[in-house]
Design a protein around this motif. Sequence first.
Motif, mmCIF file in Angstrom:
data_model
loop_
_atom_site.group_PDB
_atom_site.id
_atom_site.type_symbol
_atom_site.label_atom_id
_atom_site.label_comp_id
_atom_site.label_asym_id
_atom_site.label_seq_id
_atom_site.Cartn_x
_atom_site.Cartn_y
_atom_site.Cartn_z
ATOM 1 N N HIS A 80 0.832 -1.207 0.000
ATOM 2 C CA HIS A 80 0.000 0.000 0.000
ATOM 3 C C HIS A 80 0.868 1.259 0.000
ATOM 4 O O HIS A 80 0.618 2.206 -0.760
ATOM 5 N N GLU A 81 1.898 1.296 0.834
ATOM 6 C CA GLU A 81 2.800 2.445 0.874
ATOM 7 C C GLU A 81 3.556 2.588 -0.443
ATOM 8 O O GLU A 81 3.752 3.702 -0.939
ATOM 9 N N ASN A 82 3.935 1.471 -1.035
ATOM 10 C CA ASN A 82 4.671 1.503 -2.294
ATOM 11 C C ASN A 82 3.816 2.066 -3.422
ATOM 12 O O ASN A 82 4.301 2.804 -4.281
ATOM 13 N N ARG A 83 2.520 1.755 -3.440
ATOM 14 C CA ARG A 83 1.621 2.282 -4.474
ATOM 15 C C ARG A 83 1.496 3.796 -4.372
ATOM 16 O O ARG A 83 1.322 4.483 -5.376
ATOM 17 N N LYS A 84 1.596 4.346 -3.170
ATOM 18 C CA LYS A 84 1.512 5.797 -2.994
ATOM 19 C C LYS A 84 2.649 6.500 -3.732
ATOM 20 O O LYS A 84 2.507 7.641 -4.157
ATOM 21 N N ASN A 85 3.781 5.828 -3.856
ATOM 22 C CA ASN A 85 4.968 6.407 -4.483
ATOM 23 C C ASN A 85 5.096 5.978 -5.947
ATOM 24 O O ASN A 85 6.154 6.070 -6.533
ATOM 25 N N SER A 86 3.999 5.496 -6.534
ATOM 26 C CA SER A 86 4.068 5.050 -7.933
ATOM 27 C C SER A 86 4.221 6.252 -8.860
ATOM 28 O O SER A 86 3.843 7.373 -8.522
ATOM 29 N N GLY A 87 4.761 5.983 -10.021
ATOM 30 C CA GLY A 87 4.989 7.036 -11.001
ATOM 31 C C GLY A 87 3.750 7.337 -11.825
ATOM 32 O O GLY A 87 2.664 6.821 -11.587
ATOM 33 N N ILE A 88 3.938 8.143 -12.817
ATOM 34 C CA ILE A 88 2.862 8.558 -13.702
ATOM 35 C C ILE A 88 2.425 7.386 -14.582
ATOM 36 O O ILE A 88 3.248 6.574 -15.001
ATOM 37 N N ARG A 89 1.134 7.277 -14.832
ATOM 38 C CA ARG A 89 0.605 6.175 -15.644
ATOM 39 C C ARG A 89 1.055 6.315 -17.098
ATOM 40 O O ARG A 89 1.225 7.428 -17.605
ATOM 41 N N SER A 90 1.207 5.187 -17.764
ATOM 42 C CA SER A 90 1.683 5.207 -19.150
ATOM 43 C C SER A 90 0.663 5.818 -20.107
ATOM 44 O O SER A 90 1.022 6.306 -21.175
#
Length: 157
Positions: A80-90
């Motif tokens: 869950h924490e890792n998803r918060k730091n996800s980049g911009i969608r393709s």
Amino acid sequence: MAEIKLSQGKFAIVDDGDFEYLSQFRWHVTDHGYACRKNSSKNVYMHRELMGFPKGLQIDHINGNGLDNRRSNLRVVTAHENRKNSGIRSDNVSGYKGVSWDRKNSKWKVGITVSSKWIHLGRFESLTDAAKAYNDGAIKYNGEYARLNVIKEEESA
């Protein structure tokens, strides 16, 4: 800081203290942008080699660069924490995370997903204002895990 050569002419960044150990292996870059090596038939990722394999947890690259494996850039997080730091969608067309064009209202629409729920942050005439609004929402809802938009110079002038 040291660099370890990977496939495709790329390099991974590591701390000087980790260089000797990591450089004994042959590393390649994956399609997802991580440094990886083969061990028998399984992949071993450089960031996991450094941080271990905590059960049920993940290793996050704080700055979003999967080839920056300095320990100061790595942290153990939940999925869950890792998803918060996800980049911009393709499929993003605005160039900014959380910002999309609202054809019906002819404005930039801003939103953020929090605990699987989409939260509307507003509509804006200016793309820059929309990107800034996302940043404010990301800080509010994601705190230290927020991945902020970098506002382009020509748009902030």
